[in-house]
Every structure is written in C-alpha cells, then in structure tokens.
Write an enzyme that holds these catalytic residues in place. Structure first.
Site, PDB file in Angstrom:
ATOM      1  N   ARG A  46       0.152  -1.932  -7.316  1.00 26.93           N
ATOM      2  CA  ARG A  46      -0.654  -2.757  -6.009  1.00 26.93           C
ATOM      3  C   ARG A  46      -1.534  -3.436  -6.277  1.00 26.93           C
ATOM      4  NH1 ARG A  46      -1.020  -4.309  -1.151  1.00 26.93           N
ATOM      5  NH2 ARG A  46      -3.492  -5.104  -0.120  1.00 26.93           N
TER       6      ARG A  46
ATOM      7  N   HIS B  22      -1.718   3.057  -6.379  1.00 27.30           N
ATOM      8  CA  HIS B  22      -2.892   1.292  -5.744  1.00 27.30           C
ATOM      9  C   HIS B  22      -3.098   0.602  -7.720  1.00 27.30           C
ATOM     10  CE1 HIS B  22      -4.829  -0.147  -2.315  1.00 27.30           C
ATOM     11  NE2 HIS B  22      -5.707  -0.582  -3.578  1.00 27.30           N
TER      12      HIS B  22
ATOM     13  N   TYR C 141      -8.882 -11.108  -7.337  1.00 28.55           N
ATOM     14  CA  TYR C 141      -8.308 -11.178  -8.399  1.00 28.55           C
ATOM     15  C   TYR C 141      -8.520 -12.063  -9.158  1.00 28.55           C
ATOM     16  CZ  TYR C 141      -6.384  -7.145  -6.114  1.00 28.55           C
ATOM     17  OH  TYR C 141      -5.704  -5.967  -5.327  1.00 28.55           O
TER      18      TYR C 141
ATOM     19  N   LYS D 126      -1.848  -2.431   8.228  1.00 27.86           N
ATOM     20  CA  LYS D 126      -3.693  -1.673   8.537  1.00 27.86           C
ATOM     21  C   LYS D 126      -4.271  -2.609   9.892  1.00 27.86           C
ATOM     22  CE  LYS D 126      -6.813  -0.330   4.549  1.00 27.86           C
ATOM     23  NZ  LYS D 126      -7.674  -1.407   4.116  1.00 27.86           N
TER      24      LYS D 126
ATOM     25  N   ARG E 224       0.721  -0.710   0.062  1.00 29.17           N
ATOM     26  CA  ARG E 224      -0.093  -0.206  -0.078  1.00 29.17           C
ATOM     27  C   ARG E 224       0.589   1.621   0.206  1.00 29.17           C
ATOM     28  NH1 ARG E 224      -1.754  -3.791   3.847  1.00 29.17           N
ATOM     29  NH2 ARG E 224      -4.337  -4.178   3.616  1.00 29.17           N
TER      30      ARG E 224
END
Length: 303
Positions: free
Chosen positions: A252, A249, A284, A179, A155
């Site tokens: 990523r 992003h 994904y 996170k 991130r």
C-alpha cells in the site's frame, strides 16, 4: 477462597459494560482487528480496577491507570490506541445514558513520532508480483491478490473483505468499503484487471466448494483472512529474495510512493487510499523527497 495473588474478578456491572461495548464497536463498522484491540484494552482496565465498576471511574482513575506500570511499559502507539479505546467506550456510555460525564477528557496523549513508510523499490515490487506460480489455482489467486493490492493501494482488510459483487471488470473499478464504512471507487488498471479475470475464470471455480460471497477464497473454500494473506506475502517476499521487510501494508505504501514519484497529485492519492485527512497522505511527500536525495547523492557527480 481466592488466592491472594490472583487479581479480583471483574464486576458484573463491568461485564455488562464490556458486552455493550462489543456490540457498539460492531455497530460502528470498525475492522475486526480494531474491535478486538479496543475490547482487550477495555477489559484490561476493568481487570485493573476490579472489583470496582467501570461506571464508577473518574478522570483521576483513568490518569492513574495510564501512569501505572501496566501501561507505562507499553509503546506510545499502544498507549494512544488505549486512549482511543477508552474514548470510544465512554462515548457509547454517554450515548446510551449509562454515564453522565466523560472521564477521558483532558487525558495527556503520548507523543507519537510519525514513522516513514518502508520504501519498496519498483524492481522489488516486480519481483514480488512475479513470485506466485500461476500454473496452479492457488498461485493464480495469490498473483491476482498481489496485483490488486499494488494496483489499488488497498488495506489488507479491504482486500480480504472484498465481496465478489464489489468487482466491476467492465467498468474497470472496485467498490471498496474502507474505514468507518466509507465507500470509495478505485480504478483497477489493465494488468490487475487481466489477472483478476483469469483468477475468476480459472482458479476460483476450482477452489469454490459452495456459495461463498467473498472474492478471494482459500483452498478449503472459505474466505481468505488477513492473517492467511499476511503469511502468504511474507513467503513470497522470501521467495523473491527481497531484503526489505515486506507486509501487505508495504505494498500500500509502495502504491502511494510510486504514484507520487511518477507525478500523481497528492489529493488524487488521498482519494485512492481512502484517507479522510490530507495530512495523513502528506507523509508520502517525505518518502519521495528522501528517495530523491538518496538518488542525487548516489548519481550526481557533486553529490
């Protein structure tokens, strides 16, 4: 005398609640971006109910706020974030004994369509990574950051927040704080490790103007911010003439999609991305499936 069109001032009790909420969010280890957004959402509610206190609100009051024009004009994703902010707010109030009930229970959540990540081809990534001028200290820094972002699937807050101590070049991995203050080890890969070594040997000493714990630093010698890097990657995308919209992003997403396209296990990708729930990573598979369908239609004689 207050003008009739001016909104009532937030009560002193609500001000104290917002101050406590600010400390609570910092203690929970949320990103600066999330803390700012949650605090803004809570302050907007305090302004809307003023001069009433936040502590006096019940379930019906919050439901009325969510149905107000101020909220109804927001996107479903913004409303979802607002509700998350309110849940955090009352969870803290309950934990500190400042509230006896949680009025956020039973609030209707907006329906969110899960957007597919933007697809960035491997050739696009190659062009983007080749854009920085590595003959300069700043270009070498940017090259190392882009290589690291793509090689590790970080991130942007994780990338810009990396301390120098998080790098283990001998072991070939990064120690990343994700996170919820969850730590994970991410392999660097030979290419990213080589560029990072060059940055540390050649560029960082030129940029350094004192003792800075951050891995990546600006021309002024301060820690790189997510906003600074966002502008950098936009500039390099234009320089590389990439037609797709590119953000930190996006790289990523490319990291995960390209790994999946080359046969990586979904659970391995989950660990590398730092997702707590596999369902978050499963998006994904849709990206890869969609890409395969497009390639089949484009190249198969019966497509």
């Amino acid at each position: 005398m207050t003008n009739a069109i001016d909104p009532p001032e937030i009560s002193s009790a609500s001000e104290r609640v917002l101050t406590s909420f600010r400390h609570q969010l910092a203690a929970e280890g949320l990103s600066q971006h999330t803390r700012k957004a949650y605090l803004s959402d809570a302050a907007a509610l305090a302004t809307w109910v003023a001069p009433r206190d936040l502590l006096a609100l019940g379930h019906d009051d919050l439901a009325a706020y969510l149905a107000s024009p101020e909220v109804m004009t927001k996107s479903p994703r913004s409303v979802s974030r607002l509700q998350s902010a309110l849940r955090h707010l009352w969870r803290g109030l309950l934990a500190r004994g400042e509230a006896t009930q949680d009025p956020t229970i039973g609030l209707d959540s907006p329906r969110l369509g899960r957007p597919l990540p933007k697809d960035l081809s491997e050739s696009d990534v190659d062009a983007l990574l080749a854009a920085p001028d590595v003959t300069t200290a700043l270009g070498l820094r940017d090259k190392a950051m882009l290589e690291l972002l793509y090689a590790c699937g970080l991130r942007v807050s994780e990338l810009t927040g990396l301390p120098l101590a998080a790098v283990n070049l001998r072991g070939g991995f990064l120690r990343v704080m994700g996170k919820g203050s969850k730590e994970r080890l991410v392999p660097l890969g030979e290419t990213a490790a080589n560029w990072l070594q060059r940055y540390l040997d050649e560029a960082r000493p030129q940029l350094l103007k004192g003792t800075v714990p951050a891995l990546f630093i600006t021309q002024r010698g301060s820690a790189m911010t997510r906003e600074n890097f966002w502008h950098l990657i936009k500039r390099y995308a234009l320089q590389a003439t990439i037609s797709a919209s590119v953000s930190p992003h996006t790289l990523r997403h490319a990291f995960a999609t390209h790994l999946l396209n080359h046969g990586a296990d979904l659970r391995v990708i989950q660990l590398l991305l730092g997702h707590s729930d596999l369902s978050t990573t499963q998006i994904y598979t849709h990206v890869a499936r969609q890409r395969l369908q497009e390639l089949h239609a484009q190249h198969h004689p019966r497509g």
